[in-house]
Design a protein around this motif. Sequence first.
Motif, short mmCIF file in Angstrom:
data_model
loop_
_atom_site.label_atom_id
_atom_site.label_comp_id
_atom_site.label_asym_id
_atom_site.label_seq_id
_atom_site.Cartn_x
_atom_site.Cartn_y
_atom_site.Cartn_z
N THR A 23 0.84 -1.20 0.00
CA THR A 23 0.00 0.00 0.00
C THR A 23 0.87 1.25 0.00
OG1 THR A 23 -1.48 -1.28 1.39
CG2 THR A 23 -1.99 1.06 1.11
N THR A 38 1.38 16.41 -13.11
CA THR A 38 0.88 17.75 -12.80
C THR A 38 2.08 18.67 -12.73
OG1 THR A 38 1.09 17.42 -10.44
CG2 THR A 38 -1.02 16.83 -11.43
N TYR A 41 1.17 24.28 -8.79
CA TYR A 41 0.66 24.29 -7.44
C TYR A 41 0.34 22.89 -6.92
CZ TYR A 41 -1.63 25.99 -3.31
OH TYR A 41 -1.97 26.24 -2.01
N THR A 42 -0.24 22.06 -7.76
CA THR A 42 -0.61 20.70 -7.33
C THR A 42 0.63 19.96 -6.86
OG1 THR A 42 -2.28 20.75 -9.03
CG2 THR A 42 -1.82 18.62 -8.04
N VAL A 45 1.58 21.15 -3.55
CA VAL A 45 0.70 20.62 -2.50
C VAL A 45 1.07 19.17 -2.19
CG1 VAL A 45 -1.67 19.96 -1.97
CG2 VAL A 45 -1.18 22.21 -2.92
N VAL A 273 -2.75 9.56 5.98
CA VAL A 273 -4.14 9.98 5.79
C VAL A 273 -4.38 11.31 6.49
CG1 VAL A 273 -6.53 9.35 6.25
CG2 VAL A 273 -4.91 7.60 5.53
N LEU A 280 -4.91 19.15 2.62
CA LEU A 280 -5.85 19.37 1.51
C LEU A 280 -7.12 20.09 1.95
CD1 LEU A 280 -5.48 16.03 -0.45
CD2 LEU A 280 -4.33 18.21 -0.79
N GLU A 283 -6.94 23.65 1.53
CA GLU A 283 -6.95 23.96 0.09
C GLU A 283 -8.38 24.00 -0.42
OE1 GLU A 283 -4.46 24.95 -1.60
OE2 GLU A 283 -3.17 24.67 0.14
N LEU A 284 -9.16 22.98 0.02
CA LEU A 284 -10.55 22.94 -0.41
C LEU A 284 -11.30 24.17 0.09
CD1 LEU A 284 -11.44 19.21 0.29
CD2 LEU A 284 -11.03 20.30 -1.90
N LEU C 17 -8.10 3.31 0.34
CA LEU C 17 -7.17 4.43 0.37
C LEU C 17 -7.05 5.08 -0.99
CD1 LEU C 17 -4.33 3.35 2.67
CD2 LEU C 17 -5.48 5.55 2.60
N MET C 24 -9.28 13.19 -2.91
CA MET C 24 -8.70 14.38 -2.33
C MET C 24 -7.80 15.12 -3.32
SD MET C 24 -7.98 13.51 1.61
CE MET C 24 -7.06 12.06 1.29
N PHE C 25 -7.04 14.34 -4.08
CA PHE C 25 -6.13 15.02 -5.00
C PHE C 25 -6.87 15.70 -6.13
CE2 PHE C 25 -2.76 12.70 -2.89
CZ PHE C 25 -1.82 13.70 -2.81
N ALA C 27 -9.17 17.43 -5.85
CA ALA C 27 -9.55 18.75 -5.38
C ALA C 27 -8.49 19.80 -5.67
CB ALA C 27 -9.82 18.71 -3.88
N VAL C 28 -7.23 19.37 -5.75
CA VAL C 28 -6.20 20.38 -5.96
C VAL C 28 -5.67 20.38 -7.39
CG1 VAL C 28 -5.37 20.58 -3.63
CG2 VAL C 28 -4.50 18.76 -5.07
N LEU C 29 -6.24 19.55 -8.21
CA LEU C 29 -5.80 19.59 -9.61
C LEU C 29 -6.09 20.97 -10.18
CD1 LEU C 29 -6.73 16.06 -10.87
CD2 LEU C 29 -4.47 17.07 -10.72
N PRO C 30 -5.31 21.37 -11.15
CA PRO C 30 -5.44 22.73 -11.66
C PRO C 30 -6.89 23.08 -11.98
CG PRO C 30 -3.62 21.65 -12.70
CD PRO C 30 -4.27 20.63 -11.83
N ARG C 105 -2.45 27.86 -9.75
CA ARG C 105 -3.70 27.12 -9.88
C ARG C 105 -4.80 27.99 -10.47
NH1 ARG C 105 -6.78 25.04 -4.82
NH2 ARG C 105 -8.79 24.68 -5.77
#
Lengths: 850, 291, 395
Positions: A23, A38, A41-42, A45, A273, A280, A283-284, C17, C24-25, C27-30, C105
């Motif tokens: 994992t 990417t 910014y991504t 992050v 996690v 994140l 960020e949201l 997972l 979650m990721f 959410a931050v994609l460009p 972004r």
Amino acid sequence: MKSLRKFKNPIPKLNKPVALDCTIILAVIGGLIGVSITGGYTQFVIGLVAITTVLCVGLNVLYGLTGLVSLGQVGFFAIGAYASVILTLAGLNFWLSLVAATLIAAIAGCVLAISAVRMAGPFLAMVTIAFAFIVEHGAIEWRSLTGGQNGLMGFPMPQIGSYVFAERDLVMLCVIVGGIGLLAFRRLAVSGWGMAMTSMRDAEIAASSLGYNAFAVKASGFAIAAAVAGLAGALYAPLMMFIAPSNFPISQSILYLFAVILGGAGTVLGPFVGASVSVLLPELLSDFAEYRLLIFGALLIVVLLIAPRGLVGMAERFIPIAKRGVKAIPPAEIEAGLKAYPKSDGLTVDNVSISFGGVKAVNSVSFAAKPGQVTSIIGPNGAGKTTLLNIISGFYKPTEGAVRIGDQDIAGRPTDFAARSGIARTYQATRLFENMSVIDNVIAGLPVGRFGAPFSVIASDKNRSHAAGLLAFCGYLGDIDARAGDLPHVDRRLVEIARSLATKPGVLLLDEPAAGLMHADKVSLAKLLRQLADAGITVVLVEHDMEMVMGISDHILAVDAGTPIIFGSPQAVQNDPQVIAAYLGDGEMTARPRPIPFEVGASPVIETLRLTAGYGAAPVLQSVDLKVQQGEMVALLGANGAGKSTFLTALAGLLRPVKGSIVLNNEYIHTLAPHQIVEQGLILVPEGRQVFPELTVRENIELGAYKQPKPVSKDELEAILKRFPRLRDRINSLAGHLSGGEQQMMAIARGLVAKPKALLLDEPSLGLAPAMTEELYAILGELRDEGVTILLVDQMATMALSVADYAYVLEQGQVVAQGKASELRRDERLIAAYLGGAEQTTKEPKKVAQ
Amino acid sequence: MTLLIAALITGIGLGSMYGLVALGFQITYSVSSKVNFAQGSMVMLGAVLGFVFCEQYGFPVILGYPLAILCCGVAGILVEFFLVRPFAIRNSEAWLMATVAGGILLDNVVLFTFGNEPRTLPSNLVSESWNVFGTGVYPQQILIPIAAIGVALALNALFRHTRQGRALLAVVQNLQAAKLMGINTTVMVTGSFAISSMLAGCAGLLIAPLFSVHSDMGTLFGLKAFAVAILGGMTSAYAVMLAGFIYGLVEAGVTTYLGSSYTFIVVFALVIAVLTIKPSGLFGRAAIKKV
Amino acid sequence: MPISSHIPKLTRRAALLGAAAALMFSAVLPAHNARAEDTVKLGLVAALSGQSAKSGEAITRGIMLAIDKINADGGVLGKPIELVSRDDEANPGKGLVAARELAQREGVAAIIGGLDTPVSFAIVPFVNQQKIPFIGPWAAGTGITKNGADENYVFRVSAVDEYVDEAITEYLIANYGAKKPGMILINNPWGESNEKGLLKALDKRGMEHAGIEKFESNDVDVVPQLTRLKENGADSLFVVANVAPTAQVIKSLDRMGWDVPISSHWGPAGGRFTELAGKSGEKVHFIQTYLFTDAADPMFVKLQEKFPEIKTLADVTPATGIANAYDATLLTAAAIEKAGSTDGAAIRQAMYEISGIKGMIKTYDTPFTPDDQDALGPEDYTFAHFVDGQIIPIK
């Protein structure tokens, strides 16, 4: 679950650690792919998530494994960041600075640990907060080094050879370090280090008596957490391209702790996690700009409320646990092993004394316990037996005297040292590592305090076989993967003995191992102890059960009030007039029976129906039916650990929930809380008096009438003082300053002013002098004659039976006999059979209270 | 000399305030072994509500201040009920995080309702200063220690001489026995949080006229008060008040003679040093190791 | 549960997972998949919470007002301008991250912002490296625009510490005949920046000072520092701090009963200074770049229309923030229009070419040159003080 049980030896590929490793590696690969597809910014992050993961892995070692809260992690993070930047700016290679930063942070962690390891709870929180503040403000003020509030910038990116890292490469590095961190944690957690830390977290005292040094364990937790935070800081600086004190505010520490708790403290993937969410989530929320903190605070609370064990902990509940097979070493081989290892030359206690607040708890005690023999220490409650064990095992430093293992004097040396010198022990109230499995409890004893290699699995097949063998040898037949906290009482004793044997002891100290065991269990325990002695171990036994003591001991030390009476063979001790006098009391104490026999009334005041209750999974009381009639005095008898006190606490509402029902005056009270039960008129005078030490006697008594519509009137108080004349002079003294007898009087007075419909008395004579006990029983007789309904629990069976009208005998939480007190009292055989050692101990209260 | 007197007056004033807030930490800790890490926000709430009631709604001080303190008490009850109790039941330490989050939440709710500008809570006691040995002193500065000690003494009297106060002491001294007296210990825990928050609110009202009223004014007060409570050993109210004075005086001394930039470093280094030597605080009783 | 026996199996956990991570990721994609959007984005990084929130609000209002005007006139490059705001909490690290996010972004054409000097300092290297124009409407630290970069993308429509320090020194000497001023400065980079500026101004005149004292923004009491200045014979004071801390200085002065001429940077102009400092607050004379003197001011009327919560002139403090931000937005928009694209380098070039832009403070003719990226200079400063809660110009 069922299907899993079939595979006693799962295919290695599907084995759990492998699954976790996969994992983690998948997550790393995912992260690397994310970084490469990417950008901007991504990518940044992802880097932040990775760095936060690294830091949280360290914090997880400290908080999750060792159980210590640190609100100062950001301080180490800052130290790492500044150290690496300052060194790089001074011209040092990035990679060397990275190592140096990690080391510097680790050293800072060790220094803080000197202060922090001795603290717990809010004190520890304060020290770590203070540390973080000092680092932050130090960075502000030490301008020449740190650039003050303007911070430092313009430092070079890492490079390999002539290849200079771009941000993308740096983020990839962070992701890889994060993955390594998780993998390392996975291994550390199951190594001897992890074992030492978890033991220390679950039960510090027990861990010390397995040889683990508390300071070493906690300091390594701090040092690892600090080093890892420093490493994270060193990676953070080039990613940010800028560092300033304001990057490291104390609130950031709280966020890291939140991330660990949210992810699942102690779990391998928890930090990842938790870090992902805590990075994140803001960020949201970034579009909410100024409302961000508001929403963040609210979300934090909601998450804490709905996912108490963290997200990973929550997910784990849905994933079946794979069992690992084990091949236990056969008992014969274990026995041979016990015989084989080298042992010390016995234990010598030489003229040992100890005082607490001016009272000599142990006074010039000497004895020698030889290998291959069982040496027992007997004496009434409070005679100083456990204190003596505590001195031998290093918990107390004796005021004078020596404790020798062979030729070495270990008096006053710490517990873990005693353990490593070959002294193992068990406790009166068993101290297992509740959150570990049974087998891990035993494995924890195997290294005798050594941490071992940091990343080698401690639960190796060899160790598991050994531990399972020890468990089987001690007679444990249950599930070796069960959680220790869920075990029934008998099994806890056996696991604790197996665990102490794991340390290969020369001397084994046992503190009342037979308490609460059934007759058959006691017999096998005695056999086991004899076997251990025969294997060459020096067995030292503190026990109340005379049958067992006399049966297996080679030598017996009798003590009373901390002073030794005799040390000799069982026969000599049994026939010693001083022992008989001390142990059985001078002459026969009696209590006055009821002048006219009690007439059973129409309805019971207290009635229990199939009452079952206990702590954790194992019930202490099983289906107890008991009745107390109006005006009746009922005695509840049984050996130590039979469940008498548990029964009373269940009646009083202190133990909830219970199964079955409790009826008080025709109303069910088994769901009520203690204060509601008091309102119903059921009053418990608890074991050990339980006074309010810093209130006066008058205030204590007045509190008894807390639920009464009116406070205690003058007349009422006068009546009380007439009944308890001893209290008159002490009425304005602090209750903590009273003698034990006076406290007991006061506790009963406190119960009486509540105008009880039924009065429960738990061990009122415990620790009282005979004269005081007689005085007390005289008063109980008066109360009975006046028509107070009483349920009495007392170790002094004959005394209790002489005042009571009716009696129940409890064994292993079940009623095994009941009848009129007068009849039970005559039935010596019945008492001997069911009270076991209690027969002898009924007349023991010689000890003068403190 | 003037500097010394100024430092003494500032130190005693601030110290008694820290002591008052710290008393709140001590009370909840003795009753329930929990503390409200939103205590600093309660300081702020007291000051903000005092401003809202007296300045915006025009209530007289005699009504507005007690009302503000009462509201703090209610806030304390809410904190206990929603942020402490659910975790205490589970035996989890997450109440620590939850109360911190509660503080963040409260600070921000106030930011959006009360506004983002610092305001002043006027007081006649800061309009003119008295000259004491060459240094100016506002009557408010004299009032703070007097009021703080007064509140502490009144609280002590309340505990000793009222039925519920005694019950609270009983819970502190022996939880189990208190239950057996018929005391509803759950209510007592809630009550301790209410009292704790009211003390903080009181402190907020006392300091506000010398300072300004804004949504994040309490954070540092709360933190320093926590340090004071720890230094005092968390067991005795007297020790906590005394630790408050010591902390205040040391802080004022460092500010006066070394400059305020070093206050945090020096004071917190001292806190660590003290706790290293005496792990249960300056006046705390070392617990006897029970085996 | 750290011990291996409690660690579950591979498949379901990994799946779980994976799903969570993907969620979650994503959410931050460009967010800006295509630059060909129908708006031109401007970023704002400022303190929108905490003690400086009031100033952040003023800046936001100024920008909004300017955007309304520009969009009403047809926008830039034929598209309307859109504002994307980020709160930096007055924290340089957060400010830098916010700037990154806006640039990378959100894909903003330029960033307006930096309320606190340290935040601006943190952002400067990033914008120069990424070639994003960064226009400061507030932070006055000298080194922000004079940052030594070859290609400097940092512009400012605000006061500059060095010039301000020169002006307030001159003001104290001219009006009060100051010979030995003392400094009482907030202990942060803004204070440090002014310490340098003031020393330079005093040096230039060969004057001595009575000492440099620092204080923290949360200090309840500044008496010790002021007492030292007084004992050293200070005949006037320089104050550099924001509203609430400056008020603490004034209160401490009141308490000491020390009546001394005070000239200040523009700190006191934000918020209700005299409410905090009391009547003595009116004695503080401070720098401003713009003032609303009259409720009939057309800009003020527009403000009231847009933000109905504004009732009186006292509600728009600090006017400076509004005016600077308004003008900065107009200048930026003009440069984008002139550049003909949202490319950073082109906008920077255009910044040097714009001229004749009519703002609130003045009409800007060639406001920027590669040698001087500050649009305002000493000639644009006015001194003001509070009278009955309103900022009134002196003279």
